[in-house]
Design a protein around this motif. Structure first.
Motif, PDB file in Angstrom:
ATOM      1  N   ARG A 113      16.100  33.899 -14.966  1.00 43.00           N
ATOM      2  CA  ARG A 113      14.758  33.819 -15.558  1.00 43.00           C
ATOM      3  C   ARG A 113      14.236  32.414 -15.283  1.00 43.00           C
ATOM      4  N   ALA A 114      13.213  32.317 -14.441  1.00 37.17           N
ATOM      5  CA  ALA A 114      12.760  31.001 -13.988  1.00 37.17           C
ATOM      6  C   ALA A 114      11.266  30.991 -13.739  1.00 37.17           C
ATOM      7  N   VAL A 115      10.671  29.816 -13.947  1.00 36.97           N
ATOM      8  CA  VAL A 115       9.266  29.607 -13.654  1.00 36.97           C
ATOM      9  C   VAL A 115       9.103  28.197 -13.095  1.00 36.97           C
ATOM     10  N   TRP A 116       8.115  28.034 -12.241  1.00 43.01           N
ATOM     11  CA  TRP A 116       7.859  26.721 -11.623  1.00 43.01           C
ATOM     12  C   TRP A 116       6.482  26.223 -12.031  1.00 43.01           C
ATOM     13  N   LEU A 117       6.417  24.937 -12.369  1.00 41.41           N
ATOM     14  CA  LEU A 117       5.159  24.293 -12.699  1.00 41.41           C
ATOM     15  C   LEU A 117       4.616  23.628 -11.442  1.00 41.41           C
ATOM     16  N   THR A 118       3.465  24.077 -10.986  1.00 41.72           N
ATOM     17  CA  THR A 118       2.894  23.562  -9.736  1.00 41.72           C
ATOM     18  C   THR A 118       1.420  23.212  -9.927  1.00 41.72           C
ATOM     19  N   PRO A 119       1.140  22.186 -10.750  1.00 42.73           N
ATOM     20  CA  PRO A 119      -0.263  21.786 -10.926  1.00 42.73           C
ATOM     21  C   PRO A 119      -0.848  21.286  -9.614  1.00 42.73           C
ATOM     22  N   PRO A 120      -2.177  21.235  -9.515  1.00 44.54           N
ATOM     23  CA  PRO A 120      -2.812  20.761  -8.282  1.00 44.54           C
ATOM     24  C   PRO A 120      -2.351  19.359  -7.895  1.00 44.54           C
ATOM     25  N   ALA A 121      -2.401  19.085  -6.597  1.00 45.78           N
ATOM     26  CA  ALA A 121      -1.932  17.802  -6.076  1.00 45.78           C
ATOM     27  C   ALA A 121      -2.641  16.621  -6.732  1.00 45.78           C
ATOM     28  N   GLU A 122      -3.932  16.782  -7.031  1.00 41.66           N
ATOM     29  CA  GLU A 122      -4.659  15.663  -7.634  1.00 41.66           C
ATOM     30  C   GLU A 122      -4.181  15.394  -9.063  1.00 41.66           C
ATOM     31  N   VAL A 123      -3.741  16.432  -9.759  1.00 38.76           N
ATOM     32  CA  VAL A 123      -3.201  16.251 -11.102  1.00 38.76           C
ATOM     33  C   VAL A 123      -1.865  15.513 -11.031  1.00 38.76           C
ATOM     34  N   LEU A 124      -1.028  15.926 -10.077  1.00 44.00           N
ATOM     35  CA  LEU A 124       0.258  15.250  -9.901  1.00 44.00           C
ATOM     36  C   LEU A 124       0.062  13.774  -9.578  1.00 44.00           C
ATOM     37  N   GLY A 145       6.648  17.002  -3.887  1.00 44.47           N
ATOM     38  CA  GLY A 145       5.645  17.927  -4.406  1.00 44.47           C
ATOM     39  C   GLY A 145       5.210  18.922  -3.352  1.00 44.47           C
ATOM     40  N   GLU A 146       4.979  18.456  -2.136  1.00 45.21           N
ATOM     41  CA  GLU A 146       4.569  19.350  -1.050  1.00 45.21           C
ATOM     42  C   GLU A 146       5.683  20.329  -0.695  1.00 45.21           C
ATOM     43  N   LEU A 147       6.911  19.832  -0.602  1.00 44.66           N
ATOM     44  CA  LEU A 147       8.037  20.687  -0.217  1.00 44.66           C
ATOM     45  C   LEU A 147       8.305  21.764  -1.264  1.00 44.66           C
ATOM     46  N   ILE A 148       8.276  21.388  -2.538  1.00 32.65           N
ATOM     47  CA  ILE A 148       8.555  22.347  -3.601  1.00 32.65           C
ATOM     48  C   ILE A 148       7.444  23.381  -3.691  1.00 32.65           C
ATOM     49  N   ALA A 149       6.195  22.946  -3.605  1.00 31.36           N
ATOM     50  CA  ALA A 149       5.080  23.891  -3.658  1.00 31.36           C
ATOM     51  C   ALA A 149       5.175  24.905  -2.517  1.00 31.36           C
ATOM     52  N   ALA A 150       5.560  24.420  -1.328  1.00 40.00           N
ATOM     53  CA  ALA A 150       5.685  25.325  -0.183  1.00 40.00           C
ATOM     54  C   ALA A 150       6.821  26.318  -0.382  1.00 40.00           C
ATOM     55  N   GLU A 151       7.946  25.866  -0.919  1.00 39.98           N
ATOM     56  CA  GLU A 151       9.082  26.768  -1.136  1.00 39.98           C
ATOM     57  C   GLU A 151       8.772  27.807  -2.199  1.00 39.98           C
ATOM     58  N   VAL A 152       8.120  27.386  -3.261  1.00 38.89           N
ATOM     59  CA  VAL A 152       7.745  28.322  -4.323  1.00 38.89           C
ATOM     60  C   VAL A 152       6.789  29.381  -3.783  1.00 38.89           C
ATOM     61  N   SER A 153       5.838  28.945  -2.948  1.00 38.37           N
ATOM     62  CA  SER A 153       4.881  29.877  -2.354  1.00 38.37           C
ATOM     63  C   SER A 153       5.579  30.876  -1.437  1.00 38.37           C
ATOM     64  N   ARG A 154       6.487  30.398  -0.600  1.00 38.08           N
ATOM     65  CA  ARG A 154       7.212  31.291   0.321  1.00 38.08           C
ATOM     66  C   ARG A 154       8.053  32.310  -0.441  1.00 38.08           C
ATOM     67  N   ALA A 155       8.688  31.865  -1.527  1.00 43.38           N
ATOM     68  CA  ALA A 155       9.581  32.744  -2.276  1.00 43.38           C
ATOM     69  C   ALA A 155       8.820  33.734  -3.153  1.00 43.38           C
ATOM     70  N   GLY A 156       7.544  33.466  -3.409  1.00 43.49           N
ATOM     71  CA  GLY A 156       6.763  34.371  -4.238  1.00 43.49           C
ATOM     72  C   GLY A 156       7.252  34.461  -5.674  1.00 43.49           C
ATOM     73  N   VAL A 157       7.797  33.382  -6.202  1.00 45.21           N
ATOM     74  CA  VAL A 157       8.356  33.362  -7.560  1.00 45.21           C
ATOM     75  C   VAL A 157       7.261  32.981  -8.560  1.00 45.21           C
ATOM     76  N   PRO A 158       7.482  33.237  -9.857  1.00 43.67           N
ATOM     77  CA  PRO A 158       6.466  32.906 -10.861  1.00 43.67           C
ATOM     78  C   PRO A 158       6.148  31.418 -10.885  1.00 43.67           C
ATOM     79  N   ALA A 159       4.876  31.101 -10.870  1.00 40.93           N
ATOM     80  CA  ALA A 159       4.436  29.710 -10.882  1.00 40.93           C
ATOM     81  C   ALA A 159       3.242  29.569 -11.814  1.00 40.93           C
ATOM     82  N   ILE A 160       3.157  28.424 -12.466  1.00 42.06           N
ATOM     83  CA  ILE A 160       2.062  28.109 -13.379  1.00 42.06           C
ATOM     84  C   ILE A 160       1.354  26.875 -12.847  1.00 42.06           C
ATOM     85  N   THR A 161       0.058  26.997 -12.601  1.00 42.09           N
ATOM     86  CA  THR A 161      -0.704  25.892 -12.008  1.00 42.09           C
ATOM     87  C   THR A 161      -1.498  25.111 -13.040  1.00 42.09           C
TER      88      THR A 161
END
Length: 255
Positions: A113-124, A145-161
């Motif tokens: 059970r996992a979720v990723w926090l991926t706020p916009p780059a400007e927020v980071l 930040g770029e690498l993790i966002a890309a991996e989360v996107s490729r994996a299609g896992v739950p993410a909160i922006t």
């Protein structure tokens, strides 16, 4: 494993959300930052080139290197399996909330059970600037930040922006929190808070013990959570690791 995982890049808010979730619901908190030096020691013992090189340089020398070389010394991929090993070694009750930059889809056991926090780059960038100062945001953190966002996107896992992710994370894990198990009462909650504070103290003890670290640990204040039994308490007290009292650490007026 009886674990709720929270991943995301530096500055995403993982630590804050995990700490509040643990406090509100009576969970055991695993913060990967508190295991940084234990993981580095494991990598050094295994002869990992990046770990060996990192320990031979001062922080300033590491920061002056190209970001790709810094990434190799960061042990981002290597620390994922170490984190899973750490969490497997924890008691299964109460429920664990584990957070870390190295919590990525590929390293988690099937069915986690996992979720990723991926706020916009400007927020980071804004958060990291507030943390490190204008013009001092580590380039490595932006790359992560770029690498993790890309991996989360490729994996299609739950993410909160959302920039403020607490409510959404709580809703995401609502069924897990309802099942528990949760801390049984105030005494167990206090033990969990002390456990988390001791992990922070150990993190800094290990950092101050590095040969290249010449700082005086008694002169450097670090943040520790108030150990009162308030479910919504968010008080943090700054003190040297040597000053962490053996009795509950309480903010003024708390009990």
């Amino acid at each position: 494993m009886n674990v709720l995982w929270i991943g995301g890049p530096p500055g995403a808010g993982k630590s804050t959300v995990a700490r509040r979730l643990a406090r509100r619901h009576g969970l055991r908190l695993y913060a990967s930052d508190a295991r940084t030096w234990a993981h580095r020691d494991r990598a050094v013992m295994a002869g990992h080139p990046g770990a060996l090189r990192a320990e031979s340089l001062t922080p300033a020398q590491r920061a002056a290197l190209p970001v790709e070389e810094q990434l190799a010394m960061w042990l981002h991929e290597e620390r994922g399996p170490m984190t899973v090993d750490d969490v497997r070694g924890l008691p299964s009750s109460p429920l664990i909330v584990a957070e870390g930059t190295q919590v990525v889809p590929a390293m988690l056991p099937h069915g986690s059970r996992a979720v990723w926090l991926t706020p916009p780059a400007e927020v980071l960038r804004e958060r990291l600037t507030a943390r490190h100062g204008p013009g001092r945001v580590p380039e490595l953190y932006l790359l992560l930040g770029e690498l993790i966002a890309a991996e989360v996107s490729r994996a299609g896992v739950p993410a909160i922006t959302a920039a403020d992710a607490m409510d959404e994370v709580e809703r995401f894990f609502a069924a897990d929190l309802a099942r528990g198990p949760l801390a049984a009462g105030a005494e167990e909650r206090r033990r969990l808070l002390r456990e988390a504070n001791e992990a922070v103290a150990e993190q800094y003890r290990a950092a101050f013990a590095r040969p290249w670290n010449t700082a005086d640990s008694s002169a450097v204040a670090r943040p520790f959570a108030c150990e009162c039994d308030g479910h919504e308490c968010d008080e943090v007290l700054s003190l040297a690791i040597e000053d962490l009292p053996p009795t509950p650490l309480l903010a003024a007026g708390h009990r």
